[in-house]
Enzyme design. Structure first.
Site, mmCIF file in Angstrom:
data_model
loop_
_atom_site.group_PDB
_atom_site.id
_atom_site.type_symbol
_atom_site.label_atom_id
_atom_site.label_comp_id
_atom_site.label_asym_id
_atom_site.label_seq_id
_atom_site.Cartn_x
_atom_site.Cartn_y
_atom_site.Cartn_z
ATOM 1 N N HIS A 10 0.831 -1.217 0.000
ATOM 2 C CA HIS A 10 0.000 0.000 0.000
ATOM 3 C C HIS A 10 0.865 1.266 0.000
ATOM 4 C CE1 HIS A 10 -3.940 -2.006 0.922
ATOM 5 N NE2 HIS A 10 -3.139 -2.911 1.454
ATOM 6 N N ASN A 50 -10.387 -2.540 2.698
ATOM 7 C CA ASN A 50 -10.061 -2.612 1.272
ATOM 8 C C ASN A 50 -11.334 -2.408 0.457
ATOM 9 O OD1 ASN A 50 -7.316 -3.096 1.472
ATOM 10 N ND2 ASN A 50 -7.479 -5.303 1.165
ATOM 11 N N HIS A 95 -3.615 0.982 12.477
ATOM 12 C CA HIS A 95 -3.369 -0.260 13.207
ATOM 13 C C HIS A 95 -4.711 -0.842 13.643
ATOM 14 C CE1 HIS A 95 -2.184 -3.153 16.097
ATOM 15 N NE2 HIS A 95 -2.155 -2.390 17.151
ATOM 16 N N TYR A 125 1.108 -4.310 11.863
ATOM 17 C CA TYR A 125 1.106 -2.878 11.511
ATOM 18 C C TYR A 125 2.059 -2.071 12.403
ATOM 19 C CZ TYR A 125 -2.599 -3.747 8.191
ATOM 20 O OH TYR A 125 -3.303 -4.203 7.105
HETATM 21 C C1 HEM Z 1 -8.149 -8.251 5.142
HETATM 22 C C2 HEM Z 1 -6.896 -8.153 4.889
HETATM 23 C C3 HEM Z 1 -6.162 -6.882 4.791
HETATM 24 C C4 HEM Z 1 -6.598 -5.614 4.528
HETATM 25 C C5 HEM Z 1 -8.013 -5.174 4.280
HETATM 26 C C6 HEM Z 1 -5.458 -4.739 4.585
HETATM 27 C C7 HEM Z 1 -5.509 -3.383 4.369
HETATM 28 C C8 HEM Z 1 -4.440 -2.537 4.438
HETATM 29 C C9 HEM Z 1 -4.455 -1.150 4.132
HETATM 30 C C10 HEM Z 1 -5.669 -0.354 3.712
HETATM 31 C C11 HEM Z 1 -3.205 -0.673 4.290
HETATM 32 C C12 HEM Z 1 -2.745 0.743 4.020
HETATM 33 C C13 HEM Z 1 -2.763 1.535 5.258
HETATM 34 C C14 HEM Z 1 -2.379 2.951 4.971
HETATM 35 O O1 HEM Z 1 -3.041 3.583 4.134
HETATM 36 O O2 HEM Z 1 -1.409 3.425 5.580
HETATM 37 C C15 HEM Z 1 -2.394 -1.762 4.708
HETATM 38 C C16 HEM Z 1 -1.075 -1.652 4.980
HETATM 39 C C17 HEM Z 1 -0.361 -2.677 5.491
HETATM 40 N N1 HEM Z 1 -0.811 -3.961 5.700
HETATM 41 FE FE1 HEM Z 1 -2.601 -4.704 5.376
HETATM 42 N N2 HEM Z 1 -4.351 -5.469 4.878
HETATM 43 C C18 HEM Z 1 -4.746 -6.783 5.025
HETATM 44 C C19 HEM Z 1 -3.974 -7.839 5.359
HETATM 45 C C20 HEM Z 1 -2.753 -7.690 5.879
HETATM 46 C C21 HEM Z 1 -2.007 -8.745 6.487
HETATM 47 C C22 HEM Z 1 -2.481 -10.178 6.666
HETATM 48 C C23 HEM Z 1 -0.839 -8.205 6.883
HETATM 49 C C24 HEM Z 1 0.308 -8.856 7.587
HETATM 50 C C25 HEM Z 1 0.252 -9.968 8.270
HETATM 51 C C26 HEM Z 1 -0.839 -6.821 6.493
HETATM 52 C C27 HEM Z 1 0.199 -5.940 6.668
HETATM 53 C C28 HEM Z 1 0.212 -4.647 6.259
HETATM 54 C C29 HEM Z 1 1.357 -3.795 6.399
HETATM 55 C C30 HEM Z 1 2.707 -4.173 6.957
HETATM 56 C C31 HEM Z 1 0.986 -2.544 5.906
HETATM 57 C C32 HEM Z 1 1.829 -1.276 5.833
HETATM 58 C C33 HEM Z 1 1.472 -0.438 7.032
HETATM 59 C C34 HEM Z 1 2.316 0.801 7.201
HETATM 60 O O3 HEM Z 1 3.458 0.825 6.743
HETATM 61 O O4 HEM Z 1 1.820 1.737 7.820
HETATM 62 N N3 HEM Z 1 -2.024 -6.542 5.908
HETATM 63 N N4 HEM Z 1 -3.166 -2.904 4.797
#
Ligand code: HEM
Length: 751
Positions: free
Chosen positions: A131, A203, A395, A418
């Site tokens: 993202h 999402n 988060h 997160y």
């Molecule tokens: C339903 C499943 C998921 C959705 C809807 C989702 C949604 C999102 C969204 C919208 C962001 C962007 C946040 C922003 O705008 O700063 C994001 C970032 C991220 N997501 Fe997910 N994600 C999902 C699953 C996962 C999973 C399973 C993991 C890890 C185990 C994960 C790890 C991350 C990480 C590391 C970031 C970057 C956050 C940052 O650097 O601030 N996500 N996710």
């Protein structure tokens, strides 16, 4: 005679004309960079700082511990008349380093040079691991009160207003990648509630590729560019992605959503949002229900056509960002309703046979209607991209009293990931003190020190129990977050999924069968394109097997395009009821903030263009005049020339004239000029209309404009209206816009 006088007179006229154009551009049409027009000459005397643009907003001025400071938002920006060092000393010169003579080496003592370059050298922070590409906006959420029967969360109370910051994003691409790629979109909302921040990290697709968070690095490594050449950027049309999803078949449901029009949204304003997981709500009496969160856009779900998405990626890689900011600046504030699907909190955690802990499953809205609980309006753009959009940190563990998590194994892993990633991305543990992340509820934690600590904590006893600080801070039962005593069934420690997670195809089939014929065509086209871009035959064959298990027609059509035989299913085809709510087509929506391109011919009178332009504004849309050259025509600003305009930017085209080929209508000057062979009309106008037609957009013409329709060969076809006047043409076009596209123009070959 003073020879400089005529020169000065000409210069004055030119400057006055330029000022008029600049004023017209900044006052009416979104996109101007500053809050006032720039001057041609470099200013020589300070006039005081310019105010921010009217639609821009900054985070609230709060202390790191959440208290209101009362300071104006401007106080945070370094925006004064005189340049200083970071310590506030005024500077005489920032254009020359301090050297041992004009031709000598730079002196180590040049502290200003060193400060300036050192800071610049460290301007970048790591982009998000996923993202990375995003756009943010501020807004306000207003509760309807409807959720209060199931949760005590105060921000959902009737009429309660809560400030929010939303960040939309793509998943796979780097920070500089294009907006209109085929991908899932993030829709993350930070609610600054009085009871603690709530992050709904959602999402635009209601299911996920994986059921267990431990697979997240696998799906992301597969979707990201290949590690050797780092291509392709920001897309799934490559071998590693299809290798993974065809082997790890629980990914098939999310994948078909990506291959559908949901993967290429028209705008962030026209996307649904989904919390994906099931959450648990708790009311004041401690009663619980299970819920899924949904965002429903006021403008309806609307997508790009694939060719449109590809052209936009080239001509305007910032397509979605620009659309979001311009809409807010134009006053067409994007709106969504937050809704919940409510399920009884039973020990099985299922509803209508669907496992609510499986993030690869939806609950069709026909079985559990989405109940609206509040409204989100985005009404301010950020003042500073880095400080706000880049530094915001979401988060899933940011939960106010009244909202809790479930044991969904994907959600559980996200609760760890997160904060962990933000420790690196934002350089330490104090990122909740960055202005955009500061809570609006009073913060009274016992977290201390660390990199970038902004709070000046008082007291000597950041520990409990203590007597030295009077025992403060105390824990309380009063409106505190409650860890629900949910019973966890006795079970052996295992690395395993529940058996119900094994069904990987029934809901994929449900999605496919819920699509209208034209949507099915688009899905077939997307699979054929993406698999066609893979090199490995085995991967194509394996994915065709997955498609056979979803639907024989889908499989056969894609196989035809790939030149491969269609395999037989290896699992029984599920007997499912389609869910009409999944289709984007068949409803009518408001046209707020839609962009109307108006082709004008300044060589003839433009009397009828002014009223049309005003009528477009009055209808809440944005008119953009397209003329052979820039400047002002008949007192109206020209926003696009035939050289700069491209059809993808507009939702509909109004043709007010048939301009003859302009002086720069030469293929050697503008590649678009070679695209159509008209001699009577500027070929770029013909291309504009032709493309808009191909993308099933509404087109209206009157007067001389009818000639353009003839030249483009589109006269008399569906969605191409001719009218007596511009206003009549606009009325007809606006009606067509309500259906988003002229769907009859896409004949479907499948039922
Ligand atoms: C339903 C499943 C998921 C959705 C809807 C989702 C949604 C999102 C969204 C919208 C962001 C962007 C946040 C922003 O705008 O700063 C994001 C970032 C991220 N997501 Fe997910 N994600 C999902 C699953 C996962 C999973 C399973 C993991 C890890 C185990 C994960 C790890 C991350 C990480 C590391 C970031 C970057 C956050 C940052 O650097 O601030 N996500 N996710």
């Amino acid at each position: 005679m003073d020879s400089s006088k005529p020169v000065k007179a000409v210069k004055d006229v030119v400057e006055a004309a330029a000022a008029k154009v600049a004023e017209a551009l900044t006052s009416e049409v979104p996109g101007a960079p500053g809050s006032a027009p720039a001057t041609v000459d470099e200013p020589t005397a300070p006039k005081g700082p310019l105010p921010p643009k009217k639609e821009q907003g900054a985070p609230d001025t709060r202390t790191p511990t959440g208290a209101e400071t009362g300071a104006p938002a401007e106080s945070k920006g370094q925006q004064g008349a005189f340049l200083t060092t970071s310590q506030g000393a005024r500077l005489r010169d920032t254009d020359h380093s301090l050297k041992a003579g004009p031709r000598g080496p730079i002196l180590l003592q040049d502290h200003h040079f060193r400060e300036k370059i050192t800071h610049f050298d460290h301007e970048r922070i790591p982009e998000r691991v996923v993202h990375a590409r995003g756009a943010g906006a501020h807004g306000v959420f207003t509760g309807y009160g409807a959720a209060q029967k199931v949760t005590k969360a105060g921000f959902l109370a009737k009429g309660k207003e809560t400030p929010v910051f939303v960040r939309f994003s793509t998943v796979l691409g780097s920070r500089g990648s294009a907006d209109t790629v085929r991908d899932t979109r993030g829709f993350a909302t930070k609610f600054y509630t009085d009871e603690g921040t709530f992050d709904l990290v959602a999402n635009n697709i209601p299911v996920f590729f994986i059921q267990d968070a431990i697979k997240f690095p696998d799906i992301i490594h597969a979707g990201k560019p290949h590690p050797d050449r780092e291509i392709p950027q920001a897309q799934s049309a490559h071998d590693t992605f299809w290798d993974f999803v065809s082997l790890h078949t629980e990914a098939q449901h999310h994948t078909i959503w990506n291959m559908s029009d949901r993967g290429i949204p028209r705008s962030y304003r026209t996307m649904e949002g989904f919390g994906v997981h099931t959450f648990r709500l708790v009311d004041a009496a401690g009663e619980t229900v299970l819920v899924k969160f949904h965002w429903k856009p006021k403008l309806g779900v609307h997508s790009l056509d694939w060719e449109e998405a590809q052209i936009a990626a080239g001509v305007d890689p910032d397509f979605h960002r620009r659309d979001l900011y311009d809409a807010i600046e134009a006053g067409a504030f994007p709106e969504w309703e937050l809704g919940i699907q409510v399920f009884p909190d039973t020990p099985e955690e299922t509803f209508a046979g669907i496992d609510l802990l499986d993030p690869t499953k939806i609950v069709p809205e026909e079985l559990a209607p989405v109940q609206p609980v509040g409204k989100l309006v985005l009404n301010r753009t950020p003042r500073n991209f880095f400080a706000e959009t880049e530094q915001v940190a979401f988060h899933l563990g940011h939960l106010p009293p009244g909202i809790d998590v479930t044991n969904d194994p994907l959600l559980q892993g996200r609760l760890f990931s997160y904060v962990d990633t933000q420790l690196t991305r934002l350089g330490g543990p104090n990122f909740s003190q960055i202005p955009i992340n500061r809570p609006h509820a009073p913060v009274n934690d016992m977290l201390r020190d660390g990199f970038h600590q902004h709070a000046v904590h008082a007291g000597v006893a950041p520990y409990r129990p203590n007597s030295l600080d009077g025992g403060n801070p105390f824990t309380t039962e009063e409106n505190a977050f409650l860890d629900l005593p949910v019973v966890v069934a006795e079970a052996p420690k295992v690395r395993a999924n529940p058996a119900s997670f094994d069904d990987h195809y029934s809901q994929v089939r449900l999605f496919w069968l819920s699509m209208s014929p034209v949507e099915k065509e688009h899905i077939i086209r997307a699979y054929t394109f993406e698999l066609g871009k893979c090199y490995e035959q085995a991967i194509k064959e394996r994915q065709l097997q997955c498609l056979a298990n979803i639907d024989p027609v889908l499989c056969a059509e894609v196989a035809k395009g790939l030149g491969l035989p269609a395999p037989e299913p290896t699992v029984p085809l599920a007997d499912v009821h389609p869910s009409p709510a999944l289709s984007q087509i068949g409803r009518m929506w408001p046209a707020d903030g839609r962009l109307i391109g108006i082709v004008v011919d300044p060589a003839v009178g433009l009397d009828d263009v002014g009223p049309v332009r005003r009528a477009v504004f009055a209808a809440g849309m944005v008119p953009l005049l397209i003329a052979p050259y820039g400047g002002v025509v008949d007192g109206m600003p020209v926003q696009r020339t035939f050289a700069t305009a491209r059809s993808v930017e507009f939702d509909a085209i109004l043709v007010a004239g048939a301009p003859a080929p302009a002086a720069d209508a030469l293929p050697v000057r503008d590649a678009k000029a070679g695209a159509a062979g008209s001699l009577a009309v500027d070929p770029r106008v013909v291309l504009l209309v032709d493309e808009a037609w191909r993308h099933a957009k509404a087109i209206g013409a009157w007067g001389n404009g009818l000639t353009v329709l003839q030249e483009a060969g589109v006269a008399g076809t569906p969605g191409v209206v001719t009218a007596e006047s511009g206003e009549d043409a606009l009325t007809a076009v606006q009606q067509l816009l309500a259906a988003h596209r002229v769907w009859e123009r896409f004949p479907a070959s499948v039922a």
